[in-house]
Design a protein around this motif. Structure first.
Motif, PDB file in Angstrom:
ATOM      1  N   ALA A 111      40.264  43.882  31.786  1.00 26.84           N
ATOM      2  CA  ALA A 111      41.415  44.323  32.802  1.00 26.84           C
ATOM      3  C   ALA A 111      42.382  44.850  32.021  1.00 26.84           C
ATOM      4  O   ALA A 111      43.387  45.617  32.681  1.00 26.84           O
ATOM      5  CB  ALA A 111      41.992  42.774  33.129  1.00 26.84           C
ATOM      6  N   GLY A 112      42.111  45.517  30.874  1.00 24.79           N
ATOM      7  CA  GLY A 112      42.918  46.358  29.998  1.00 24.79           C
ATOM      8  C   GLY A 112      44.164  45.658  29.607  1.00 24.79           C
ATOM      9  O   GLY A 112      45.395  46.323  29.346  1.00 24.79           O
ATOM     10  N   LEU A 113      44.416  44.373  29.398  1.00 21.97           N
ATOM     11  CA  LEU A 113      45.356  43.631  28.976  1.00 21.97           C
ATOM     12  C   LEU A 113      45.443  43.483  27.484  1.00 21.97           C
ATOM     13  O   LEU A 113      46.521  42.981  27.074  1.00 21.97           O
ATOM     14  CB  LEU A 113      45.393  42.378  29.657  1.00 21.97           C
ATOM     15  N   VAL A 114      44.221  43.396  26.679  1.00 18.62           N
ATOM     16  CA  VAL A 114      44.296  43.144  25.302  1.00 18.62           C
ATOM     17  C   VAL A 114      43.400  44.292  24.762  1.00 18.62           C
ATOM     18  O   VAL A 114      42.388  44.648  25.263  1.00 18.62           O
ATOM     19  CB  VAL A 114      43.946  41.694  24.777  1.00 18.62           C
ATOM     20  N   GLU A 115      43.567  44.607  23.376  1.00 23.70           N
ATOM     21  CA  GLU A 115      42.701  45.375  22.812  1.00 23.70           C
ATOM     22  C   GLU A 115      42.177  44.895  21.380  1.00 23.70           C
ATOM     23  O   GLU A 115      43.281  44.094  20.739  1.00 23.70           O
ATOM     24  CB  GLU A 115      43.251  46.870  22.852  1.00 23.70           C
ATOM     25  N   GLU A 116      41.183  45.345  20.926  1.00 22.94           N
ATOM     26  CA  GLU A 116      40.917  44.838  19.427  1.00 22.94           C
ATOM     27  C   GLU A 116      41.821  45.448  18.372  1.00 22.94           C
ATOM     28  O   GLU A 116      42.252  46.533  18.661  1.00 22.94           O
ATOM     29  CB  GLU A 116      39.390  45.309  19.071  1.00 22.94           C
TER      30      GLU A 116
END
Length: 145
Positions: A111-116
């Motif tokens: 969903a584009g809410l977290v990233e590594e």
């Protein structure tokens, strides 16, 4: 209800229609007003529910769609408030089993809410700008927060 638009392309929800004018609702503000019937036309193929949802800022819609319950919303809030966290740190800090945590993180990434993110504790995750804006809006801030 149905979706209509005026000559400028602005979309409204049609609340009721009389012979000469129609009561329409602005999905962004919820404000209602009358427009002459010849000033609006139906929008084909757009659900009035989608039009109603369009008044909610995109970051908030994404969070509301992806966060299934208070625990998942809380994970997003924690990442937004505390910054990047390692997977080990998240497992230690919260009452989520490893498979639940990874499942949520995978959904949030999609969903584009977290990233590594790299953290002192190893591989981890960080809230995206979208999440940070959504959390600010949900807490009562404005779009520029």
């Amino acid at each position: 209800m149905r979706t209509v638009r005026d000559a400028d392309g602005r979309r409204y929800l049609l609340v009721k229609r009389s012979a000469e004018s129609s009561l329409v609702r602005d999905p962004e503000s919820g404000a209602e007003r009358y427009l002459e019937n010849d000033q609006i036309e139906p929008v084909e193929g757009e659900s009035p529910l989608e039009t109603a949802a369009s008044g909610v800022p995109d970051p908030v819609r994404r969070v509301v769609t992806a966060a299934h319950d208070d625990r998942s919303l809380g994970l997003l809030v924690a990442l937004s408030d505390d910054g990047p966290q390692s997977v080990v740190g998240l497992l230690d800090a919260f009452d989520l089993c490893e498979s639940d945590l990874h499942g949520l993180l995978a959904e949030f990434r999609a969903a584009g809410l977290v990233e590594e993110a790299e953290t002192p504790g190893g591989r981890g995750y960080a809230a995206t700008e979208t999440t940070e804006r959504a959390v600010a809006l949900l807490r009562g801030g404005d779009e520029d927060s």
